[in-house]
Design an enzyme around this catalytic site. Structure first.
Site, PDB file in Angstrom:
ATOM      1  N   HIS A 238     -18.810  -4.089  15.210  1.00 37.40           N
ATOM      2  CA  HIS A 238     -20.034  -2.886  15.342  1.00 37.40           C
ATOM      3  C   HIS A 238     -19.099  -1.672  14.500  1.00 37.40           C
ATOM      4  CE1 HIS A 238     -21.358  -5.447  18.582  1.00 37.40           C
ATOM      5  NE2 HIS A 238     -22.437  -5.571  17.894  1.00 37.40           N
TER       6      HIS A 238
ATOM      7  N   SER B  32     -11.577  -7.243  -9.042  1.00 35.32           N
ATOM      8  CA  SER B  32     -11.443  -6.623 -10.502  1.00 35.32           C
ATOM      9  C   SER B  32     -12.576  -5.538 -10.512  1.00 35.32           C
ATOM     10  CB  SER B  32     -12.111  -7.737 -11.561  1.00 35.32           C
ATOM     11  OG  SER B  32     -13.526  -8.110 -11.076  1.00 35.32           O
TER      12      SER B  32
ATOM     13  N   ASP C 109     -15.566  -1.805  17.375  1.00 34.52           N
ATOM     14  CA  ASP C 109     -15.004  -2.826  17.966  1.00 34.52           C
ATOM     15  C   ASP C 109     -15.004  -4.069  16.678  1.00 34.52           C
ATOM     16  OD1 ASP C 109     -18.036  -3.921  19.538  1.00 34.52           O
ATOM     17  OD2 ASP C 109     -17.583  -4.114  17.437  1.00 34.52           O
TER      18      ASP C 109
END
Length: 254
Positions: free
Chosen positions: A233, A33, A230
């Site tokens: 990270h 919202s 990755d």
């Protein structure tokens, strides 16, 4: 309480007149919202803001489906970036060519990363929002051609804002998930769902990290277009953006 702030992806700096200026041809929005500009108006759900006093301070002074007295932050963002004055909902049947080309919101009030959340609220899950994005991409190709559609999407600003409803509907008010998780474990569960939605550059973007993100693992073509490098990270681009925000905050306080 866990709160997931906005995540901004696909930040592509474009050189203009010799200066490095970040410009965006479109803005694409996913979430709940806080960024739903009216999609729930067209859904069979009680989670709607299509009635007064919502919208009383909107330029039309009419409820639009936004859970606010006026515009949302993504509307202001679009205006400040010079894209357009407000972001329309993708589900709106009367979307113009201009609105499609410059960006839409796929967000749905009451949604979350946990599938149980949307089972209770009967709104668009994040997975459905991704499906709508794919549909949007196909419509965009028909309007501007495949090459230009790819350019627009690759250079778009993508904002994601969700997570709070998972805790409201599944942990605090209706303790469905409290039978399975404590608050810390549920937070980790939601973050995992977020990672499923915002995939990383290394491999599938869901599992590869550390010892299983190696020189042999396939990589995305341009890591600067990804929020995560990755499965865990952030990418350098994301770190750089966060640093810029922090520097602005520090400078404003000096």
């Amino acid at each position: 309480m866990f709160h997931l702030c906005y995540l901004f992806l696909l930040l592509s700096p474009v050189k203009s007149n010799g200066e490095n200026i970040t410009t965006f041809p479109a803005i694409l929005i996913f979430g709940d919202s806080t960024v739903d500009t009216g999609n729930n108006n067209y859904l069979t759900t009680a989670v709607k803001a299509n009635h007064y006093p919502y919208g009383k301070d909107f330029p039309t002074h009419f409820p639009t489906g936004r859970f606010s007295n006026g515009k949302l932050s993504v509307d202001f963002l679009a205006s400040m970036l010079g894209v357009k004055e407000s972001i329309p909902p993708f589900v709106y049947p009367g979307l113009s060519t201009y609105e499609l080309v410059t960006g839409v919101s796929f967000a749905s009030a009451g949604t979350g990363y946990d599938t149980l959340t949307t089972a209770m609220t009967r709104v668009l899950p994040m997975s459905k929002q991704v499906e709508y994005f794919k549909s949007y991409s196909e419509r965009l190709k028909k309007i501007v051609g495949e090459k230009e559609a790819r350019r627009i999407i690759n250079r778009a600003l993508v904002a994601v804002s969700a997570g709070t409803n998972d805790f409201i509907f599944n942990f605090y008010d209706v303790p469905t998930r409290r039978a399975e998780f404590n608050i810390y474990n549920y937070q980790e569960f939601i973050l995992e769902r977020l990672h499923d939605f915002v995939k990383g550059c290394c491999g599938t973007g869901l599992l590869e990290a550390g010892p299983i993100c190696t020189p042999l693992t396939p990589l995305c073509q341009n890591s600067s277009e990804y929020l995560f490098f990755d499965s865990i990270h952030p990418s350098e681009k994301a770190y750089h953006y966060v640093t810029e925000c922090l520097m602005k905050e520090i400078n404003d306080r000096l």
